[in-house]
Design a protein around this motif. Structure first.
Motif, mmCIF file in Angstrom:
data_model
loop_
_atom_site.group_PDB
_atom_site.id
_atom_site.type_symbol
_atom_site.label_atom_id
_atom_site.label_comp_id
_atom_site.label_asym_id
_atom_site.label_seq_id
_atom_site.Cartn_x
_atom_site.Cartn_y
_atom_site.Cartn_z
ATOM 1 N N LYS A 30 0.863 -1.171 0.000
ATOM 2 C CA LYS A 30 0.000 0.000 0.000
ATOM 3 C C LYS A 30 0.897 1.216 0.000
ATOM 4 C CE LYS A 30 -4.010 2.028 0.095
ATOM 5 N NZ LYS A 30 -4.954 1.921 -0.994
ATOM 6 N N LYS A 31 0.732 2.048 -1.005
ATOM 7 C CA LYS A 31 1.512 3.276 -1.154
ATOM 8 C C LYS A 31 3.007 3.019 -1.086
ATOM 9 C CE LYS A 31 -2.250 6.171 0.320
ATOM 10 N NZ LYS A 31 -2.730 7.263 1.132
ATOM 11 N N GLY A 32 3.449 1.929 -1.747
ATOM 12 C CA GLY A 32 4.868 1.640 -1.866
ATOM 13 C C GLY A 32 5.492 0.892 -0.707
ATOM 14 N N GLU A 33 4.709 0.552 0.309
ATOM 15 C CA GLU A 33 5.243 -0.191 1.449
ATOM 16 C C GLU A 33 4.605 -1.571 1.492
ATOM 17 O OE1 GLU A 33 5.713 1.612 5.269
ATOM 18 O OE2 GLU A 33 5.704 3.618 4.391
ATOM 19 N N GLY A 60 -14.149 -2.622 -12.157
ATOM 20 C CA GLY A 60 -12.763 -2.930 -11.835
ATOM 21 C C GLY A 60 -11.936 -1.737 -11.389
ATOM 22 N N LEU A 61 -12.493 -0.558 -11.470
ATOM 23 C CA LEU A 61 -11.741 0.641 -11.089
ATOM 24 C C LEU A 61 -11.486 0.727 -9.589
ATOM 25 C CD1 LEU A 61 -13.387 3.287 -13.436
ATOM 26 C CD2 LEU A 61 -11.159 2.174 -13.689
ATOM 27 N N TRP A 62 -12.285 0.012 -8.791
ATOM 28 C CA TRP A 62 -12.108 0.038 -7.336
ATOM 29 C C TRP A 62 -10.669 -0.264 -6.938
ATOM 30 C CZ3 TRP A 62 -10.700 -3.912 -3.971
ATOM 31 C CH2 TRP A 62 -10.811 -3.614 -2.621
ATOM 32 N N PHE A 63 -10.002 -1.127 -7.694
ATOM 33 C CA PHE A 63 -8.626 -1.500 -7.372
ATOM 34 C C PHE A 63 -7.683 -0.293 -7.397
ATOM 35 C CE2 PHE A 63 -10.259 -5.652 -8.755
ATOM 36 C CZ PHE A 63 -9.872 -6.429 -7.672
ATOM 37 N N TYR A 64 -8.074 0.778 -8.056
ATOM 38 C CA TYR A 64 -7.232 1.972 -8.170
ATOM 39 C C TYR A 64 -7.619 3.069 -7.173
ATOM 40 C CZ TYR A 64 -5.877 -0.364 -12.425
ATOM 41 O OH TYR A 64 -5.427 -1.297 -13.320
ATOM 42 N N PHE A 65 -8.665 2.837 -6.396
ATOM 43 C CA PHE A 65 -9.126 3.824 -5.426
ATOM 44 C C PHE A 65 -8.399 3.631 -4.095
ATOM 45 C CE2 PHE A 65 -13.551 3.621 -7.598
ATOM 46 C CZ PHE A 65 -13.097 4.403 -8.635
ATOM 47 N N ASP A 66 -8.351 4.689 -3.297
ATOM 48 C CA ASP A 66 -7.714 4.623 -1.975
ATOM 49 C C ASP A 66 -8.387 3.601 -1.065
ATOM 50 O OD1 ASP A 66 -5.724 6.452 -2.529
ATOM 51 O OD2 ASP A 66 -6.849 8.162 -1.719
ATOM 52 N N GLU A 71 -2.192 -3.192 -3.151
ATOM 53 C CA GLU A 71 -1.892 -3.324 -4.572
ATOM 54 C C GLU A 71 -0.896 -4.467 -4.734
ATOM 55 O OE1 GLU A 71 -0.944 0.567 -6.388
ATOM 56 O OE2 GLU A 71 -1.612 1.382 -4.469
ATOM 57 N N PRO A 72 -0.845 -5.059 -5.930
ATOM 58 C CA PRO A 72 0.040 -6.206 -6.122
ATOM 59 C C PRO A 72 1.490 -5.824 -6.368
ATOM 60 C CG PRO A 72 -1.133 -5.753 -8.148
ATOM 61 C CD PRO A 72 -1.667 -4.803 -7.111
ATOM 62 N N VAL A 73 2.373 -6.688 -5.925
ATOM 63 C CA VAL A 73 3.795 -6.638 -6.250
ATOM 64 C C VAL A 73 4.146 -8.048 -6.700
ATOM 65 C CG1 VAL A 73 6.150 -6.261 -5.419
ATOM 66 C CG2 VAL A 73 4.270 -4.922 -4.472
ATOM 67 N N TRP A 74 4.528 -8.191 -7.950
ATOM 68 C CA TRP A 74 4.859 -9.517 -8.475
ATOM 69 C C TRP A 74 6.275 -9.903 -8.077
ATOM 70 C CZ3 TRP A 74 1.095 -12.471 -10.025
ATOM 71 C CH2 TRP A 74 -0.086 -11.868 -10.457
#
Length: 84
Positions: A30-33, A60-66, A71-74
């Motif tokens: 979340k936010k880079g952490e 699907g836009l919910w994934f981009y909301f606060d 968020e995913p990190v592969w």
């Protein structure tokens, strides 16, 4: 995806998400952490915040909301991370 109900798609999403994390293909941030709480806590929080209806998902836009808790990190084969 339309062949399944929203609830069924939601259940499948969480099964796949859990498997990807357990098999170390994916991490959440979340936010880079990176999230460092337990997998159970991460999934519980994500499940609690996940839209209850297809309309709330907003195509699907919910994934981009606060409101989206992560968020995913592969995790690549060499162990490096690809931030989405």
């Amino acid at each position: 995806m339309d062949q399944f109900s929203y609830d069924e798609n939601r259940r499948i999403f969480f099964e796949v998400l859990e498997r990807l994390i357990k098999e170390n293909h994916l991490k959440l941030h979340k936010k880079g952490e990176l999230l460092n709480n337990s997998l159970d806590e991460q999934l519980t929080n994500f499940h609690r915040e996940f839209p209850k209806t297809k309309d709330e998902m907003q195509e699907g836009l919910w994934f981009y909301f606060d409101e989206c808790p992560a968020e995913p990190v592969w995790v690549l084969e060499d162990g490096s991370l690809e931030w989405a």
